[in-house]
Design a protein around this motif. Structure first.
Motif, PDB file in Angstrom:
ATOM      1  N   VAL A 129       0.853  -1.191   0.000  1.00  0.00           N
ATOM      2  CA  VAL A 129       0.000   0.000   0.000  1.00  0.00           C
ATOM      3  C   VAL A 129       0.886   1.237   0.000  1.00  0.00           C
ATOM      4  N   THR A 130       0.711   2.091  -1.004  1.00  0.00           N
ATOM      5  CA  THR A 130       1.481   3.324  -1.102  1.00  0.00           C
ATOM      6  C   THR A 130       0.534   4.511  -1.088  1.00  0.00           C
ATOM      7  N   GLY A 131       1.071   5.710  -0.985  1.00  0.00           N
ATOM      8  CA  GLY A 131       0.241   6.917  -0.923  1.00  0.00           C
ATOM      9  C   GLY A 131       0.205   7.493   0.471  1.00  0.00           C
ATOM     10  N   HIS A 132      -0.983   7.962   0.894  1.00  0.00           N
ATOM     11  CA  HIS A 132      -1.101   8.663   2.177  1.00  0.00           C
ATOM     12  C   HIS A 132      -2.369   8.329   2.958  1.00  0.00           C
ATOM     13  N   ASP A 133      -3.283   7.582   2.382  1.00  0.00           N
ATOM     14  CA  ASP A 133      -4.639   7.485   2.935  1.00  0.00           C
ATOM     15  C   ASP A 133      -4.785   6.333   3.927  1.00  0.00           C
ATOM     16  N   MET A 134      -4.903   6.669   5.210  1.00  0.00           N
ATOM     17  CA  MET A 134      -5.023   5.662   6.266  1.00  0.00           C
ATOM     18  C   MET A 134      -6.399   4.990   6.264  1.00  0.00           C
ATOM     19  N   VAL A 135      -7.421   5.666   5.733  1.00  0.00           N
ATOM     20  CA  VAL A 135      -8.750   5.056   5.661  1.00  0.00           C
ATOM     21  C   VAL A 135      -8.719   3.870   4.704  1.00  0.00           C
ATOM     22  N   LYS A 150      -0.436 -10.856   3.814  1.00  0.00           N
ATOM     23  CA  LYS A 150       0.253  -9.825   4.587  1.00  0.00           C
ATOM     24  C   LYS A 150       0.109  -8.482   3.862  1.00  0.00           C
ATOM     25  N   VAL A 151      -0.013  -7.422   4.644  1.00  0.00           N
ATOM     26  CA  VAL A 151      -0.117  -6.073   4.104  1.00  0.00           C
ATOM     27  C   VAL A 151       1.145  -5.305   4.480  1.00  0.00           C
ATOM     28  N   TYR A 152       1.756  -4.649   3.495  1.00  0.00           N
ATOM     29  CA  TYR A 152       2.983  -3.884   3.697  1.00  0.00           C
ATOM     30  C   TYR A 152       2.734  -2.415   3.351  1.00  0.00           C
ATOM     31  N   THR A 153       3.351  -1.532   4.093  1.00  0.00           N
ATOM     32  CA  THR A 153       3.300  -0.111   3.760  1.00  0.00           C
ATOM     33  C   THR A 153       4.478   0.252   2.864  1.00  0.00           C
ATOM     34  N   HIS A 154       4.305   1.340   2.139  1.00  0.00           N
ATOM     35  CA  HIS A 154       5.353   1.838   1.245  1.00  0.00           C
ATOM     36  C   HIS A 154       5.346   3.355   1.298  1.00  0.00           C
ATOM     37  N   PHE A 190       8.708  -6.156  -5.820  1.00  0.00           N
ATOM     38  CA  PHE A 190       7.797  -6.646  -4.789  1.00  0.00           C
ATOM     39  C   PHE A 190       7.083  -7.920  -5.238  1.00  0.00           C
ATOM     40  N   GLY A 191       6.537  -7.907  -6.430  1.00  0.00           N
ATOM     41  CA  GLY A 191       5.943  -9.102  -7.000  1.00  0.00           C
ATOM     42  C   GLY A 191       4.458  -9.288  -6.762  1.00  0.00           C
ATOM     43  N   GLY A 192       3.885  -8.603  -5.782  1.00  0.00           N
ATOM     44  CA  GLY A 192       2.469  -8.735  -5.479  1.00  0.00           C
ATOM     45  C   GLY A 192       1.687  -7.511  -5.899  1.00  0.00           C
ATOM     46  N   PRO A 193       0.377  -7.493  -5.620  1.00  0.00           N
ATOM     47  CA  PRO A 193      -0.446  -6.336  -5.965  1.00  0.00           C
ATOM     48  C   PRO A 193      -0.001  -5.077  -5.203  1.00  0.00           C
ATOM     49  N   VAL A 194      -0.163  -3.944  -5.874  1.00  0.00           N
ATOM     50  CA  VAL A 194       0.168  -2.642  -5.278  1.00  0.00           C
ATOM     51  C   VAL A 194      -1.091  -1.785  -5.292  1.00  0.00           C
ATOM     52  N   LEU A 195      -1.429  -1.218  -4.138  1.00  0.00           N
ATOM     53  CA  LEU A 195      -2.589  -0.340  -4.021  1.00  0.00           C
ATOM     54  C   LEU A 195      -2.095   1.084  -3.800  1.00  0.00           C
ATOM     55  N   ALA A 196      -2.321   1.956  -4.793  1.00  0.00           N
ATOM     56  CA  ALA A 196      -1.883   3.356  -4.721  1.00  0.00           C
ATOM     57  C   ALA A 196      -3.068   4.202  -4.284  1.00  0.00           C
ATOM     58  N   THR A 210       6.429  -4.695 -15.513  1.00  0.00           N
ATOM     59  CA  THR A 210       5.903  -6.040 -15.260  1.00  0.00           C
ATOM     60  C   THR A 210       4.768  -6.004 -14.238  1.00  0.00           C
ATOM     61  N   TYR A 211       4.376  -4.821 -13.795  1.00  0.00           N
ATOM     62  CA  TYR A 211       3.427  -4.755 -12.675  1.00  0.00           C
ATOM     63  C   TYR A 211       2.144  -3.996 -12.977  1.00  0.00           C
ATOM     64  N   LEU A 212       1.946  -3.525 -14.206  1.00  0.00           N
ATOM     65  CA  LEU A 212       0.749  -2.754 -14.503  1.00  0.00           C
ATOM     66  C   LEU A 212      -0.522  -3.568 -14.243  1.00  0.00           C
ATOM     67  N   ASP A 213      -0.470  -4.873 -14.493  1.00  0.00           N
ATOM     68  CA  ASP A 213      -1.660  -5.700 -14.307  1.00  0.00           C
ATOM     69  C   ASP A 213      -1.928  -6.020 -12.836  1.00  0.00           C
ATOM     70  N   ARG A 214      -1.048  -5.583 -11.956  1.00  0.00           N
ATOM     71  CA  ARG A 214      -1.283  -5.755 -10.516  1.00  0.00           C
ATOM     72  C   ARG A 214      -1.211  -4.416  -9.765  1.00  0.00           C
ATOM     73  N   LEU A 215      -1.358  -3.324 -10.522  1.00  0.00           N
ATOM     74  CA  LEU A 215      -1.381  -1.987  -9.928  1.00  0.00           C
ATOM     75  C   LEU A 215      -2.824  -1.490  -9.872  1.00  0.00           C
ATOM     76  N   TYR A 216      -3.255  -1.098  -8.685  1.00  0.00           N
ATOM     77  CA  TYR A 216      -4.616  -0.611  -8.460  1.00  0.00           C
ATOM     78  C   TYR A 216      -4.543   0.785  -7.842  1.00  0.00           C
ATOM     79  N   THR A 217      -5.436   1.677  -8.271  1.00  0.00           N
ATOM     80  CA  THR A 217      -5.501   3.020  -7.710  1.00  0.00           C
ATOM     81  C   THR A 217      -6.897   3.273  -7.148  1.00  0.00           C
ATOM     82  N   THR A 218      -7.009   4.290  -6.296  1.00  0.00           N
ATOM     83  CA  THR A 218      -8.291   4.573  -5.651  1.00  0.00           C
ATOM     84  C   THR A 218      -8.811   5.954  -6.037  1.00  0.00           C
TER      85      THR A 218
END
Length: 436
Positions: A129-135, A150-154, A190-196, A210-218
């Motif tokens: 999880v990257t960005g700034h949003d704690m919600v 497992k959830v990791y911060t970035h 990282f290899g796993g999904p990324v939530l921006a 190699t990660y566009l298909d596992r990149l998600y934005t909100t």
């Protein structure tokens, strides 16, 4: 610098800048103040967005945003004194906004405290999880309970670990990666999904991605080709993590973060006594927004050169320039105190105000030096807050903003001694310690 004159201005149509207030009513200095105001508003509204998601709003701030934007409309305000007044008012409103965001974080996630965080990739599937949003983060944590994920911060999400209600989730496993400009390399590794969750997300490099298909934005955050989620239903991200399965573990290190200003104020008597005894000679605020352009190693060199009888306060992704170093302790305290996200600049201000009160002096009379790295609009908003408070002698870099005209820069230097960072970090530290 592009010029934003009205269509009636013959000089602009001919590619020349106005030097006097004419038909369009604007010159480069008026435009400079308008740009400073607009960038400050953008940064403040980013913080305001996060605060609103936590239930924190203020009608006075809302009204100011409308007034300030109105002042930048064509043929409304051509007066530099009035525009400077609005610029500093933006700093005042941003201080209030950061306070709302701070209060929202503490009330929602608990009083922060220092914590040791594992950094690196552990066994099992994971989501970054990257960005700034704690919600967004707590919603993801709730939805991944019992899944084995497992959830990791970035990046700027690292400070999440200092909040007790977030770290109560045992699968908030740790942190992976550093500042935003390294995302392409780190997200691929990282290899796993990324939530921006917010800004500071890069478009993947099409040649090596190699990660566009596992990149998600909100919500409003979006990257071409990535999946944008308009609600806080993260089932797609969770499904992708399960499909990918266990990640490749990496070497783990442990670092301490979470020196929220309330933690420091809880031991204020100890800090004041250490200053009075001479054990602590100086405080440095070194942090802000990081970036990839040359010159940013200055901040690392500055931190490394700070003497052993000084304390360094840091926040924002600028801390990644300076945190991988053993600074030791002084007066029983860690010399490097990671205060949190860039909006936790509010906390550094509270510490400075508390010290000034304890020593019955102004902030500018403290043994305090601010060396701030900047990149985007939130850094502008924080700078305006410091100027609103009358803080002088701030060193800003790696270069001063291009949208600050020479005359406006001269004005800010006259009023606030705002300066670019120097060329020799060690010499600048020595000058600060000598009271220069």
């Amino acid at each position: 610098m592009s010029l934003m004159y009205c269509d009636q201005c013959e000089q602009t149509r001919n590619g020349k800048a106005c030097t006097d207030v004419g038909v369009c009513g604007k010159n480069a200095d008026v435009e400079s103040l308008q740009k400073i105001l607009l960038y400050g508003l953008k940064g403040m509204c980013a913080y305001k967005h996060h605060a609103r998601r936590l239930g924190k709003t203020d009608p006075e701030i809302d009204a100011f945003v409308e007034d300030a934007l109105f002042a930048t409309v064509t043929n409304v305000n051509f007066d530099m004194d009035t525009l400077l007044e609005l610029v500093l008012k933006c700093g005042e409103m941003n201080l209030r906004t950061m306070e709302l965001l701070n209060d929202g974080h503490v009330e929602t996630f608990g009083k922060p405290s220092p914590v040791d965080v594992k950094e690196g990739i552990q066994d099992g599937p994971g989501i970054l999880v990257t960005g700034h949003d704690m919600v967004d983060l707590i919603d993801l944590l709730e939805q991944t309970k019992g899944t084995g994920i497992k959830v990791y911060t970035h990046g700027e999400m690292l400070p999440a670990h200092m909040y007790p209600k977030l770290r109560a989730y045992s699968h908030l496993a740790g942190n992976y990666g550093g500042a935003w400009q390294k995302q392409r390399m780190e997200f691929e590794a990282f290899g796993g999904p990324v939530l921006a969750t917010t800004n500071c997300v890069l478009i993947p490099n099409p040649a090596t991605n190699t990660y566009l298909d596992r990149l998600y934005t909100t919500r409003v955050t979006a990257v071409p080709g990535a999946k944008r989620l308009t609600t806080n239903d993260f089932s797609e991200v969770i499904k992708r993590a399960k499909e990918i399965g266990p990640l490749k573990p990496s070497e783990l290190v442990t670092r301490t973060i979470g020196f929220h200003y309330t933690t420091i104020l809880d031991i204020a008597d100890k800090v004041v006594d250490a200053v009075k005894s001479g054990a602590i000679k100086h405080f440095f605020v070194i942090g802000g927004c990081d970036g990839a352009e040359p010159g940013r190693n200055y901040f690392r060199d500055f931190a490394y050169s700070a003497p052993e009888n000084s304390i360094i306060l840091t926040m924002g992704c600028g801390k990644y320039r300076i945190r991988e170093h053993d600074y030791g302790t002084v007066a029983g305290l860690p010399r490097l105190l990671d205060m949190g996200q860039c909006n936790d600049s509010y906390g550094a201000i509270q510490v400075a105000l508390a010290l000034a009160k304890a020593f019955n002096c102004g902030v500018n009379d403290l043994p305090l030096t601010l060396v701030i790295s900047w990149f985007e609009q939130k850094a502008v908003a924080v700078l305006l807050t410091l100027l609103h408070l009358g803080v002088k002698g701030i060193r800003l870099g790696p270069a001063l903003p291009a949208f600050v005209s020479p005359n406006v820069l001269a004005l800010l230097q006259e009023k606030f001694d705002l300066q670019p960072i120097g060329k020799d970090a060690e010499a600048d530290v020595n000058a600060a310690m000598a009271g220069a």
